[in-house]
Scaffold this active site. Structure first.
Site, PDB file in Angstrom:
ATOM      1  N   GLU A  64       0.840  -1.204   0.000  1.00  0.00           N
ATOM      2  CA  GLU A  64       0.000   0.000   0.000  1.00  0.00           C
ATOM      3  C   GLU A  64       0.872   1.250   0.000  1.00  0.00           C
ATOM      4  OE1 GLU A  64      -2.614   2.580   3.175  1.00  0.00           O
ATOM      5  OE2 GLU A  64      -2.051   0.519   3.662  1.00  0.00           O
ATOM      6  N   ASP A  68       0.768   3.844  -3.134  1.00  0.00           N
ATOM      7  CA  ASP A  68       0.359   5.229  -2.904  1.00  0.00           C
ATOM      8  C   ASP A  68       1.286   6.187  -3.641  1.00  0.00           C
ATOM      9  OD1 ASP A  68      -1.050   7.410  -1.394  1.00  0.00           O
ATOM     10  OD2 ASP A  68       0.930   7.646  -0.511  1.00  0.00           O
ATOM     11  N   ASP A 136      -7.095   1.140   0.734  1.00  0.00           N
ATOM     12  CA  ASP A 136      -5.775   0.588   1.048  1.00  0.00           C
ATOM     13  C   ASP A 136      -5.406  -0.553   0.100  1.00  0.00           C
ATOM     14  OD1 ASP A 136      -5.589   2.348   3.144  1.00  0.00           O
ATOM     15  OD2 ASP A 136      -6.023   0.871   4.710  1.00  0.00           O
ATOM     16  N   GLU A 139      -4.495   0.577  -3.435  1.00  0.00           N
ATOM     17  CA  GLU A 139      -3.120   1.075  -3.509  1.00  0.00           C
ATOM     18  C   GLU A 139      -2.119  -0.076  -3.446  1.00  0.00           C
ATOM     19  OE1 GLU A 139      -3.505   5.562  -1.624  1.00  0.00           O
ATOM     20  OE2 GLU A 139      -3.146   3.880  -0.266  1.00  0.00           O
TER      21      GLU A 139
END
Length: 243
Positions: A64, A68, A136, A139
């Site tokens: 994650e 991101d 989450d 990502e």
């Protein structure tokens, strides 16, 4: 002795269960490929879909973190080349497009909720439909894609998955005070501070002057017939001056 054997078998069973989770189910693998992902390392994608509520030693958090950054760079690059405007306007739209809510919307659209690996309690609590969890995991999937397929392929995939949001109005038009608040947060600044520096005229025709300041950036002023309107105008002036 029998107890010891049972205990060893129990521990082995748990370990086998954990090892099993590193392999993707056929339906999940098929779904990933249908969604456009290039899957090379099954364990990596299993990790991206594994919530911390399971018995697994690993979960999606590291992927994650990576995803991101890949998402942020992709969206920032797209905005830079496709959108006119000052830094503040770009940052405002970027914050919306990479937000947890935006990621959750994409996750729902491609069907992520059916493939998240959750512990029983988390599943019973509805975690599979939680915006935070969906965002989450989305990502994390992008992080796995970056590692398996590289940046260029993941960038194209993001542009396809976010096409509706990129082509829409998300983050384009906001109330000036909201826009300034997001600009300050996006640029790691303190929240804006509003202060009335002057009030003049009779009550039925009062005039208010407000100054808005962002620490270590600057300030802007505006005058209007109400304090609220003056704050709004000051925020707009600030964005035009510094945004």
């Amino acid at each position: 002795m029998a107890f010891a054997v049972d205990l060893v078998q129990c521990i082995a069973g748990r370990a086998a269960g954990r090892r099993h989770l590193t392999q993707l189910e056929g339906s999940t693998l098929k779904w990933l490929k249908k969604s456009g992902f290039s899957v090379k390392d099954d364990a990596r994608w299993a990790e991206a879909l594994t919530h911390g509520s399971t018995d697994e030693k690993i979960d999606y958090q590291r992927l994650e973190f990576l995803g991101d950054r890949v998402l942020g760079l992709t969206i920032a690059d797209w905005l830079f080349h496709e959108m006119d405007g000052a830094e503040g306007a770009l940052a405002q739209r970027l914050n919306v497009l990479v937000s947890k809510g935006a990621c959750a919307d994409v996750a729902l659209k491609i069907g992520v909720s059916d493939h998240i690996r959750l512990g029983k309690q988390a599943r019973d609590d509805g975690a599979a439909m939680s915006s935070n969890v969906l965002g989450d995991v989305m990502e994390a999937l992008l992080g796995a894609s970056f590692l398996d397929a590289g940046f260029d392929a993941t960038q194209k995939l993001i542009q396809q998955m976010w096409a509706e949001q990129l082509g829409g109005t998300a983050g384009k038009s906001k109330h000036p005070k909201s826009a300034l608040q997001e600009w300050a947060a996006g640029n790691k600044r303190r929240p804006p501070e509003y202060r009335m520096i002057d009030r003049s005229g009779p009550d039925h025709k009062a005039s208010f002057t407000v100054r808005v300041t962002v620490h270590n950036v600057g300030d802007a002023e505006a005058t209007a017939s109400s304090k609220q309107e003056a704050e709004t105008a000051a925020a707009k002036n600030f964005m035009e001056k510094f945004g």
